[in-house]
Design a protein around this motif. Sequence first.
Motif, short mmCIF file in Angstrom:
data_model
loop_
_atom_site.label_atom_id
_atom_site.label_comp_id
_atom_site.label_asym_id
_atom_site.label_seq_id
_atom_site.Cartn_x
_atom_site.Cartn_y
_atom_site.Cartn_z
N SER A 147 28.66 -33.97 30.18
CA SER A 147 28.38 -32.82 30.72
C SER A 147 28.96 -31.45 29.96
N ARG A 148 28.04 -30.52 30.20
CA ARG A 148 28.55 -29.12 29.44
C ARG A 148 29.99 -28.59 29.91
N TRP A 149 30.17 -28.85 31.31
CA TRP A 149 31.57 -28.18 31.67
C TRP A 149 32.63 -29.24 31.26
N LEU A 151 32.85 -30.75 28.41
CA LEU A 151 32.83 -30.09 27.37
C LEU A 151 33.61 -28.83 26.94
N LEU A 152 33.30 -27.95 27.96
CA LEU A 152 34.24 -26.78 27.83
C LEU A 152 35.54 -26.81 28.17
N SER A 206 29.73 -22.89 24.44
CA SER A 206 28.91 -22.44 25.35
C SER A 206 27.45 -21.61 24.98
N GLY A 209 26.81 -23.83 21.05
CA GLY A 209 26.87 -25.37 21.21
C GLY A 209 25.76 -26.08 21.33
N PRO A 210 24.87 -25.96 22.45
CA PRO A 210 23.54 -27.03 22.55
C PRO A 210 22.57 -26.58 21.40
N LEU A 234 24.39 -33.97 26.18
CA LEU A 234 24.17 -32.71 26.59
C LEU A 234 22.44 -32.24 26.59
#
Length: 235
Positions: A147-149, A151-152, A206, A209-210, A234
């Motif tokens: 998940s993105r969260w 990763l952050l 954020s 990244g994608p 992601l």
Amino acid sequence: MSRARIALFAVILLFAGSLAFMAWATDEQYMLISFFLVCASIVPFFLRFERRTVQARELVLVAVLSAIAAVGRVPFAALPSVQPTTFVIIVSALVFGSETGFMVGAVAALVSNMFLGQGPWTPWQMFSWGMIGWTAGLLQTWGLLGSRWMLLVFGFVWGFLFGWIMNIWALAGMGQNLTWAAVAASYAASFYFDLAHALSNVFFLSVLGPGWIRILQRYKRKYGLLDNEADGILK
């Protein structure tokens, strides 16, 4: 993955052992000892990558990613700890695996210091940035960075861990004069820089990244490069 875990645990034990040895040693060569032992911690990763069957174009890809990570650090030199280097290392590891992530991080530190200045801190930076890439690849393989969260959070935490590891080489020079008060003062003084690094990691991951991950995944699938560990992230 069993060999990867063994390599990771071996390096962690070696690094921890180096710190214990530095605390036990009675001579005055603490900086030299720390330099030697952190270099020894890096060697297993290079040997592991060297034993892989890698195509010439895959080596070119690693070199290009390392160069991007290194060059990205230079324009931000006026802003302490704010740079996209860690971001490039993390996304490289997510797409191409932990070994590639380590190589990109270690080489980026070495190359960027050719512009910013080499010194006893260089192998520590190689180790720290290399471990960012290695752990990013491993955690992605274990499904912990899906998940993105997460990763952050990973980028934020490593912003501090990087600074905490780098503090060790400076503290090593204090030798037998090292005290808990000196350790606390050193880590307190680095807090702003570590926070800036952590927040910059979050920003780059954020915002960029994608897009970077999609581009690198497309390149990986098209040419079949370093096709080992990290598909489907992601989405």
